[in-house]
Design a protein around this motif. Structure first.
Motif, PDB file in Angstrom:
ATOM      1  N   PRO A  43       0.813  -1.228   0.000  1.00  0.00           N
ATOM      2  CA  PRO A  43       0.000   0.000   0.000  1.00  0.00           C
ATOM      3  C   PRO A  43       0.840   1.268   0.000  1.00  0.00           C
ATOM      4  CG  PRO A  43      -0.092  -1.088   2.146  1.00  0.00           C
ATOM      5  CD  PRO A  43       0.562  -2.043   1.200  1.00  0.00           C
ATOM      6  N   VAL A  44       2.063   1.191   0.537  1.00  0.00           N
ATOM      7  CA  VAL A  44       2.953   2.362   0.535  1.00  0.00           C
ATOM      8  C   VAL A  44       3.374   2.689  -0.889  1.00  0.00           C
ATOM      9  CG1 VAL A  44       5.126   3.308   1.388  1.00  0.00           C
ATOM     10  CG2 VAL A  44       3.772   1.792   2.859  1.00  0.00           C
ATOM     11  N   PHE A  45       3.801   1.673  -1.647  1.00  0.00           N
ATOM     12  CA  PHE A  45       4.196   1.893  -3.045  1.00  0.00           C
ATOM     13  C   PHE A  45       2.992   2.346  -3.875  1.00  0.00           C
ATOM     14  CE2 PHE A  45       8.174  -0.074  -2.056  1.00  0.00           C
ATOM     15  CZ  PHE A  45       9.036   0.329  -3.060  1.00  0.00           C
ATOM     16  N   TYR A  46       1.823   1.774  -3.594  1.00  0.00           N
ATOM     17  CA  TYR A  46       0.607   2.175  -4.325  1.00  0.00           C
ATOM     18  C   TYR A  46       0.328   3.665  -4.114  1.00  0.00           C
ATOM     19  CZ  TYR A  46      -4.343   2.806  -5.328  1.00  0.00           C
ATOM     20  OH  TYR A  46      -5.533   3.296  -5.802  1.00  0.00           O
ATOM     21  N   GLN A  47       0.313   4.093  -2.849  1.00  0.00           N
ATOM     22  CA  GLN A  47      -0.041   5.479  -2.540  1.00  0.00           C
ATOM     23  C   GLN A  47       0.969   6.460  -3.102  1.00  0.00           C
ATOM     24  OE1 GLN A  47      -3.053   6.486  -0.939  1.00  0.00           O
ATOM     25  NE2 GLN A  47      -2.279   8.283  -2.038  1.00  0.00           N
ATOM     26  N   GLN A  48       2.255   6.125  -3.020  1.00  0.00           N
ATOM     27  CA  GLN A  48       3.276   7.027  -3.537  1.00  0.00           C
ATOM     28  C   GLN A  48       3.225   7.130  -5.057  1.00  0.00           C
ATOM     29  OE1 GLN A  48       5.061   9.160  -1.866  1.00  0.00           O
ATOM     30  NE2 GLN A  48       4.113   8.401   0.024  1.00  0.00           N
ATOM     31  N   ALA A  49       2.850   6.035  -5.729  1.00  0.00           N
ATOM     32  CA  ALA A  49       2.698   6.074  -7.188  1.00  0.00           C
ATOM     33  C   ALA A  49       1.515   6.970  -7.558  1.00  0.00           C
ATOM     34  CB  ALA A  49       2.491   4.662  -7.728  1.00  0.00           C
ATOM     35  N   VAL A  50       0.428   6.860  -6.807  1.00  0.00           N
ATOM     36  CA  VAL A  50      -0.742   7.718  -7.035  1.00  0.00           C
ATOM     37  C   VAL A  50      -0.372   9.184  -6.811  1.00  0.00           C
ATOM     38  CG1 VAL A  50      -3.040   8.335  -6.173  1.00  0.00           C
ATOM     39  CG2 VAL A  50      -2.429   5.928  -6.472  1.00  0.00           C
ATOM     40  N   ASN A  51       0.380   9.449  -5.741  1.00  0.00           N
ATOM     41  CA  ASN A  51       0.802  10.821  -5.449  1.00  0.00           C
ATOM     42  C   ASN A  51       1.664  11.387  -6.569  1.00  0.00           C
ATOM     43  OD1 ASN A  51      -0.508  10.528  -3.028  1.00  0.00           O
ATOM     44  ND2 ASN A  51       1.344  10.308  -1.803  1.00  0.00           N
ATOM     45  N   GLU A  52       2.564  10.564  -7.110  1.00  0.00           N
ATOM     46  CA  GLU A  52       3.448  11.031  -8.183  1.00  0.00           C
ATOM     47  C   GLU A  52       2.661  11.325  -9.452  1.00  0.00           C
ATOM     48  OE1 GLU A  52       7.017  12.043 -10.245  1.00  0.00           O
ATOM     49  OE2 GLU A  52       6.355  12.059  -8.135  1.00  0.00           O
ATOM     50  N   LEU A  53       1.700  10.476  -9.776  1.00  0.00           N
ATOM     51  CA  LEU A  53       0.874  10.712 -10.963  1.00  0.00           C
ATOM     52  C   LEU A  53       0.057  11.994 -10.803  1.00  0.00           C
ATOM     53  CD1 LEU A  53      -0.308   7.056 -11.643  1.00  0.00           C
ATOM     54  CD2 LEU A  53       1.178   8.426 -13.111  1.00  0.00           C
ATOM     55  N   GLU A  54      -0.397  12.250  -9.591  1.00  0.00           N
ATOM     56  CA  GLU A  54      -1.132  13.490  -9.324  1.00  0.00           C
ATOM     57  C   GLU A  54      -0.212  14.697  -9.474  1.00  0.00           C
ATOM     58  OE1 GLU A  54      -3.608  15.651  -5.665  1.00  0.00           O
ATOM     59  OE2 GLU A  54      -3.045  13.531  -5.530  1.00  0.00           O
ATOM     60  N   ARG A  55       1.042  14.551  -9.013  1.00  0.00           N
ATOM     61  CA  ARG A  55       2.004  15.661  -9.102  1.00  0.00           C
ATOM     62  C   ARG A  55       2.291  16.038 -10.544  1.00  0.00           C
ATOM     63  NH1 ARG A  55       7.271  16.843  -9.827  1.00  0.00           N
ATOM     64  NH2 ARG A  55       7.779  14.691 -10.395  1.00  0.00           N
ATOM     65  N   ILE A  56       2.423  15.020 -11.412  1.00  0.00           N
ATOM     66  CA  ILE A  56       2.750  15.292 -12.821  1.00  0.00           C
ATOM     67  C   ILE A  56       1.490  15.420 -13.672  1.00  0.00           C
ATOM     68  CG2 ILE A  56       4.993  14.153 -12.640  1.00  0.00           C
ATOM     69  CD1 ILE A  56       3.820  11.713 -13.980  1.00  0.00           C
ATOM     70  N   GLU A  57       0.323  15.429 -12.993  1.00  0.00           N
ATOM     71  CA  GLU A  57      -0.972  15.641 -13.643  1.00  0.00           C
ATOM     72  C   GLU A  57      -1.262  14.581 -14.699  1.00  0.00           C
ATOM     73  OE1 GLU A  57      -0.890  19.664 -15.059  1.00  0.00           O
ATOM     74  OE2 GLU A  57      -1.153  20.516 -13.061  1.00  0.00           O
ATOM     75  N   THR A  61      -4.299   5.506 -13.815  1.00  0.00           N
ATOM     76  CA  THR A  61      -4.822   4.247 -14.334  1.00  0.00           C
ATOM     77  C   THR A  61      -4.070   3.079 -13.706  1.00  0.00           C
ATOM     78  OG1 THR A  61      -3.259   4.200 -16.182  1.00  0.00           O
ATOM     79  CG2 THR A  61      -5.353   5.350 -16.539  1.00  0.00           C
ATOM     80  N   ILE A  62      -4.649   1.895 -13.820  1.00  0.00           N
ATOM     81  CA  ILE A  62      -4.001   0.698 -13.272  1.00  0.00           C
ATOM     82  C   ILE A  62      -2.645   0.481 -13.928  1.00  0.00           C
ATOM     83  CG2 ILE A  62      -4.147  -1.821 -13.129  1.00  0.00           C
ATOM     84  CD1 ILE A  62      -7.142  -1.557 -12.767  1.00  0.00           C
ATOM     85  N   SER A  63      -2.567   0.695 -15.229  1.00  0.00           N
ATOM     86  CA  SER A  63      -1.308   0.511 -15.951  1.00  0.00           C
ATOM     87  C   SER A  63      -0.249   1.499 -15.493  1.00  0.00           C
ATOM     88  CB  SER A  63      -1.530   0.650 -17.463  1.00  0.00           C
ATOM     89  OG  SER A  63      -2.365  -0.376 -17.941  1.00  0.00           O
ATOM     90  N   ALA A  64      -0.665   2.757 -15.319  1.00  0.00           N
ATOM     91  CA  ALA A  64       0.288   3.790 -14.912  1.00  0.00           C
ATOM     92  C   ALA A  64       0.814   3.517 -13.510  1.00  0.00           C
ATOM     93  CB  ALA A  64      -0.379   5.164 -14.967  1.00  0.00           C
ATOM     94  N   ILE A  65      -0.088   3.137 -12.609  1.00  0.00           N
ATOM     95  CA  ILE A  65       0.326   2.840 -11.233  1.00  0.00           C
ATOM     96  C   ILE A  65       1.240   1.623 -11.198  1.00  0.00           C
ATOM     97  CG2 ILE A  65      -0.484   2.154  -8.942  1.00  0.00           C
ATOM     98  CD1 ILE A  65      -3.058   3.699  -9.513  1.00  0.00           C
ATOM     99  N   GLY A  70       5.534  -0.994  -9.696  1.00  0.00           N
ATOM    100  CA  GLY A  70       5.977  -2.378  -9.846  1.00  0.00           C
ATOM    101  C   GLY A  70       5.011  -3.378  -9.225  1.00  0.00           C
ATOM    102  N   LEU A  71       3.841  -2.907  -8.762  1.00  0.00           N
ATOM    103  CA  LEU A  71       2.858  -3.788  -8.151  1.00  0.00           C
ATOM    104  C   LEU A  71       2.065  -4.551  -9.201  1.00  0.00           C
ATOM    105  CD1 LEU A  71       1.372  -1.406  -5.417  1.00  0.00           C
ATOM    106  CD2 LEU A  71       2.882  -3.358  -5.029  1.00  0.00           C
ATOM    107  N   HIS A  72       1.555  -5.726  -8.810  1.00  0.00           N
ATOM    108  CA  HIS A  72       0.720  -6.525  -9.696  1.00  0.00           C
ATOM    109  C   HIS A  72      -0.615  -5.810  -9.905  1.00  0.00           C
ATOM    110  CE1 HIS A  72      -1.585  -9.922 -11.275  1.00  0.00           C
ATOM    111  NE2 HIS A  72      -0.421 -10.525 -11.470  1.00  0.00           N
ATOM    112  N   ARG A  73      -1.154  -5.912 -11.103  1.00  0.00           N
ATOM    113  CA  ARG A  73      -2.406  -5.241 -11.432  1.00  0.00           C
ATOM    114  C   ARG A  73      -3.544  -5.680 -10.502  1.00  0.00           C
ATOM    115  NH1 ARG A  73      -2.480  -3.012 -16.714  1.00  0.00           N
ATOM    116  NH2 ARG A  73      -4.716  -3.353 -16.830  1.00  0.00           N
ATOM    117  N   LYS A  74      -3.505  -6.946 -10.059  1.00  0.00           N
ATOM    118  CA  LYS A  74      -4.552  -7.453  -9.173  1.00  0.00           C
ATOM    119  C   LYS A  74      -4.538  -6.704  -7.835  1.00  0.00           C
ATOM    120  CE  LYS A  74      -3.805 -11.256  -6.999  1.00  0.00           C
ATOM    121  NZ  LYS A  74      -3.581 -12.692  -6.668  1.00  0.00           N
TER     122      LYS A  74
END
Length: 266
Positions: A43-57, A61-65, A70-74
């Motif tokens: 969940p830490v890697f998930y949240q930080q990936a979401v935060n980074e995508l928000e930062r770069i606008e 998406t599941i693919s981007a995250i 590096g997390l599994h799509r599931k």
């Protein structure tokens, strides 16, 4: 052949692994292994990936995250579902393995096994029997040694006793760990801010280092640094108290100031 990092990503990973040596020492000492830690990091890697995508606008998406984290799509789908349902991402239905010793203790308490029992006995309930109900692969002696190391059980000759007091948190040691965590968070936040956002105002993040010293010199510098810090922190605290009194009740009084100091003889 050069041993220099091939790119900035690899260099950053090398630096983080240096820090992980100390954090892993803390984890191992506390009975947390790689499997449990890596699962807890999802969940830490998930949240930080979401935060980074928000930062770069960019759209999260599941693919981007997945690409960033590096997390599994599931797993990402589970986290997204939890978020959409108004749950914390830590409540997502993602399988997180527990260590065998932890599961043994959990079963011991949940099924009300005897507080004290022999390590092995064919004619009565034993510790070996308890371990085998959890795992047929892990050797009971190894599990016992780990629980003894953690102070959860005590072995006296052939008897194994569950230490009930180990389930009562020591408030003083918990407070020390919380303070350490808060100090490390503040320190690394300041340093990363300066590295990642050089165009913004930098935080104070410096240190004084001296090499090739004798033990006596280190002891002298330690005493002097403590004296300086006691004087400086007392003066700073007085000003902080005054500022707190002036800002009390203001609608924008939602900021925190932190100034720390540490000493080490690496």
């Amino acid at each position: 052949m050069s041993n220099l990092p091939k790119n900035d990503t690899e260099f950053n990973l090398q630096q983080i692994l240096l820090l992980m040596n100390y954090l892993t020492k803390w984890l191992i000492h506390s009975g947390v292994g790689y499997t449990e830690f890596s699962a807890a990091l999802k969940p830490v890697f998930y949240q930080q990936a979401v935060n980074e995508l928000e930062r770069i606008e960019k759209k999260d998406t599941i693919s981007a995250i997945s690409l960033l984290s590096g997390l599994h799509r599931k797993d990402i789908t589970m986290f997204k579902d939890a978020t959409n349902e108004g749950k914390l991402i830590t409540q997502a239905d993602v399988s997180e393995p527990f260590s065998i010793p932890a599961r043994v203790v959990g079963l011991w308490v949940a099924e009300d096994w005897p507080e004290q029992m022999p390590f092995y006995n064919l004619k009565q309930t034993s510790f070996v029997e308890l371990v085998k109900k959890v795992s047929m692969e892990m050797h009971p002696r190894s599990v016992l040694n780990e629980l003894v190391r953690l102070g959860i059980v005590k072995q006296d000759r052939r008897q194994v006793t569950l230490q009930k007091r180990s389930f009562i948190p020591d408030q003083s040691t918990q407070d020390l760990r919380k303070f350490l965590t808060q100090n490390l968070q503040s320190h690394i936040n300041a340093g990363l801010h300066n590295i990642l956002f050089p165009e913004q105002t930098s935080f104070l993040e410096e240190s004084v280092r001296a090499d090739e010293l004798t033990k006596e010199s280190v002891q002298m510098l330690t005493r002097y640094s403590i004296e300086l810090w006691e004087k400086y922190s007392e003066e700073l605290l007085k000003i902080a108290v005054e500022c707190s009194a002036l800002d009390k009740g203001k609608s924008d009084a939602n900021q925190t100031f932190c100034l720390g100091i540490y000493q080490s003889d690496l």
